[in-house]
Motif scaffolding. Sequence first.
Motif, PDB file in Angstrom:
ATOM      1  N   ILE A   1     -23.544  43.532  67.354  1.00  0.00           N
ATOM      2  CA  ILE A   1     -25.008  43.496  67.269  1.00  0.00           C
ATOM      3  C   ILE A   1     -25.483  42.061  67.094  1.00  0.00           C
ATOM      4  O   ILE A   1     -26.445  41.620  67.741  1.00  0.00           O
ATOM      5  CB  ILE A   1     -25.503  44.381  66.112  1.00  0.00           C
ATOM      6  N   ARG A   2     -24.801  41.296  66.218  1.00  0.00           N
ATOM      7  CA  ARG A   2     -25.191  39.901  66.004  1.00  0.00           C
ATOM      8  C   ARG A   2     -25.060  39.083  67.275  1.00  0.00           C
ATOM      9  O   ARG A   2     -25.842  38.158  67.519  1.00  0.00           O
ATOM     10  CB  ARG A   2     -24.314  39.272  64.902  1.00  0.00           C
ATOM     11  N   LEU A   3     -24.066  39.408  68.102  1.00  0.00           N
ATOM     12  CA  LEU A   3     -23.865  38.686  69.360  1.00  0.00           C
ATOM     13  C   LEU A   3     -24.870  39.088  70.428  1.00  0.00           C
ATOM     14  O   LEU A   3     -24.887  38.520  71.520  1.00  0.00           O
ATOM     15  CB  LEU A   3     -22.444  38.924  69.882  1.00  0.00           C
ATOM     16  N   GLY A   4     -25.700  40.078  70.111  1.00  0.00           N
ATOM     17  CA  GLY A   4     -26.745  40.473  71.050  1.00  0.00           C
ATOM     18  C   GLY A   4     -26.307  41.432  72.125  1.00  0.00           C
ATOM     19  O   GLY A   4     -26.980  41.558  73.161  1.00  0.00           O
TER      20      GLY A   4
ATOM     21  N   THR B   1     -42.682  50.407  68.370  1.00  0.00           N
ATOM     22  CA  THR B   1     -42.717  50.789  69.780  1.00  0.00           C
ATOM     23  C   THR B   1     -41.424  50.443  70.501  1.00  0.00           C
ATOM     24  O   THR B   1     -41.146  50.991  71.554  1.00  0.00           O
ATOM     25  CB  THR B   1     -43.884  50.094  70.504  1.00  0.00           C
ATOM     26  N   GLY B   2     -40.650  49.537  69.925  1.00  0.00           N
ATOM     27  CA  GLY B   2     -39.421  49.137  70.575  1.00  0.00           C
ATOM     28  C   GLY B   2     -38.269  49.057  69.601  1.00  0.00           C
ATOM     29  O   GLY B   2     -38.458  48.821  68.413  1.00  0.00           O
ATOM     30  N   ALA B   3     -37.072  49.271  70.083  1.00  0.00           N
ATOM     31  CA  ALA B   3     -35.878  49.196  69.258  1.00  0.00           C
ATOM     32  C   ALA B   3     -34.719  48.804  70.167  1.00  0.00           C
ATOM     33  O   ALA B   3     -34.905  48.589  71.366  1.00  0.00           O
ATOM     34  CB  ALA B   3     -35.615  50.530  68.573  1.00  0.00           C
ATOM     35  N   SER B   4     -33.530  48.701  69.581  1.00  0.00           N
ATOM     36  CA  SER B   4     -32.354  48.310  70.368  1.00  0.00           C
ATOM     37  C   SER B   4     -31.179  49.214  70.045  1.00  0.00           C
ATOM     38  O   SER B   4     -31.078  49.755  68.941  1.00  0.00           O
ATOM     39  CB  SER B   4     -31.969  46.858  70.081  1.00  0.00           C
ATOM     40  N   GLU B   5     -30.292  49.337  71.016  1.00  0.00           N
ATOM     41  CA  GLU B   5     -29.075  50.117  70.826  1.00  0.00           C
ATOM     42  C   GLU B   5     -27.874  49.271  71.208  1.00  0.00           C
ATOM     43  O   GLU B   5     -27.878  48.610  72.246  1.00  0.00           O
ATOM     44  CB  GLU B   5     -29.114  51.386  71.689  1.00  0.00           C
ATOM     45  N   GLU B   6     -26.853  49.264  70.347  1.00  0.00           N
ATOM     46  CA  GLU B   6     -25.621  48.553  70.657  1.00  0.00           C
ATOM     47  C   GLU B   6     -24.943  49.263  71.827  1.00  0.00           C
ATOM     48  O   GLU B   6     -24.767  50.484  71.813  1.00  0.00           O
ATOM     49  CB  GLU B   6     -24.717  48.544  69.418  1.00  0.00           C
TER      50      GLU B   6
ATOM     51  N   CYS C   1     -29.644  40.762  60.646  1.00  0.00           N
ATOM     52  CA  CYS C   1     -28.209  40.832  60.935  1.00  0.00           C
ATOM     53  C   CYS C   1     -27.367  40.062  59.918  1.00  0.00           C
ATOM     54  O   CYS C   1     -26.698  39.079  60.251  1.00  0.00           O
ATOM     55  CB  CYS C   1     -27.915  40.330  62.350  1.00  0.00           C
ATOM     56  N   SER C   2     -27.388  40.511  58.687  1.00  0.00           N
ATOM     57  CA  SER C   2     -26.666  39.845  57.605  1.00  0.00           C
ATOM     58  C   SER C   2     -25.183  39.702  57.918  1.00  0.00           C
ATOM     59  O   SER C   2     -24.550  40.615  58.453  1.00  0.00           O
ATOM     60  CB  SER C   2     -26.841  40.644  56.301  1.00  0.00           C
ATOM     61  N   GLU C   3     -24.627  38.542  57.564  1.00  0.00           N
ATOM     62  CA  GLU C   3     -23.193  38.291  57.773  1.00  0.00           C
ATOM     63  C   GLU C   3     -22.334  39.199  56.899  1.00  0.00           C
ATOM     64  O   GLU C   3     -21.142  39.355  57.142  1.00  0.00           O
ATOM     65  CB  GLU C   3     -22.879  36.825  57.463  1.00  0.00           C
TER      66      GLU C   3
END
Length: 449
Positions: free
Chosen positions: A189-192, A14-19, A88-90
């Motif tokens: 992305i890792r930095l949010g 139902t939810g996702a994120s976009e950089e 969020c693999s390094e």
Amino acid sequence: MSRKASRVSPPELTGASEERNLNRLSLVLAASRVPDTMTSWERSWSSSDHLGVTIHVRCVASADDVVPHGIDNDILFGLTNAYIAANCSETNTIKVTAYQLLSYAALPIGGHSYAAIIPSLTRLRNSTYTIQDSWYDRTEESYQSLSTSLVQTWRVIDRRKTPQAFEDASLSAEALFQVTLDPDLARSIRLGYVRPVDLNVLRRLTQPLTRTLYRKLEDEKHPVDHPVQMLYQTPVLPWATRLGINGRPDTIRRALDAPHRQLIECGFLKDVHYLGRGKTQQVQYVFAQSQVAPARPEAVAALTSRRITQGAALKYAAEYGLEAVQQAVRRFDELMASGYKAKSASGLLVDILRDPDKYQVVDALPPTAAPRTKNNVVPEASATTEEPQSTERSLHTARFLLKKLALPDATKDQVTELYLQGRVSAAELAALTGDAHALKTVLEWTQRD
């Protein structure tokens, strides 16, 4: 194993994120199709955000292909969410099946979408973007210049054979992709530096232009470090440039007419107005009242990595929000590190999320048990350490921390009294569960002043 059984897919998200940089810089053209001759583009425009910088981007595709466009934006969106779901693999690398990628992208599951994946990844890999003083670095709080291909490498792994790229064979749902994102994109992305996207809305939008328009308007509705905006107004011509639409104002309005109607019908927009005439006219978007915020992928990943089922994690992440989930996870990790043996780790985490006040003492716990000498004597500094004044001592807290302690009830009552009197800390109570000489330790506590 049957083909159906081998499919491991995310649930109905139902939810996702976009950089945010991807959306703000309009790196992928919204048009479903572009001319075969469109192997590059270069654009500049003034940013509409509160920092007001001038954005300058150039895109150059490989010699035998066109620039990224249309569904490529959705595939890039899907890769972003697959990367977040993989914690969020390094290494900046993820493994995701074709079925999972379409699910994370909120694209229809079917032959047309499967056929689009490899051409899309190829364009994203082979196109180079030169970005001048426009890529926002959240750590430095500044705009930077960089050259990126967004997707650094990709390949398809046949699970039944040695790793190899599929060529003319039809892509199946189980085809496993290994994709490495550009380091700057992965780091952002890792930095949010991401924004939540409601997939319930996105799934109802059928055309790439409408989907891109929706995500851009979501970005304007939720500016960084600013309150939600219920109205957004911008000149038509620069807005069309950001969307990759060419032509006169009347041509642009016709191209946006159907997307505007669909965004109003789905309840995202309340109304759209055009102000003025000719090249100076502006478009004004009036947003509908916000609905319940979608589940943040970071919250879902934090819960599922601690043995909460995916379906339950989606429910809790949407219901409680990212901040509450992060606090609950932190308290859960501290409590488990202190040596507490939970009958059900997932049940404990859910209980912390539902009733965080019961577990407020966890803020005072160290990451490991209290230090001891070889004679099992608590050092003087530890014995006299006061709990933070903000942590309230309670009978419930003492009973919770002593629940797994294998001591007579009378001894537990004695320890509880010592804790309530302030002669024993919560950290010491938590460490007592794993103490091989618990009775001796309690006796030492009773002799404190």
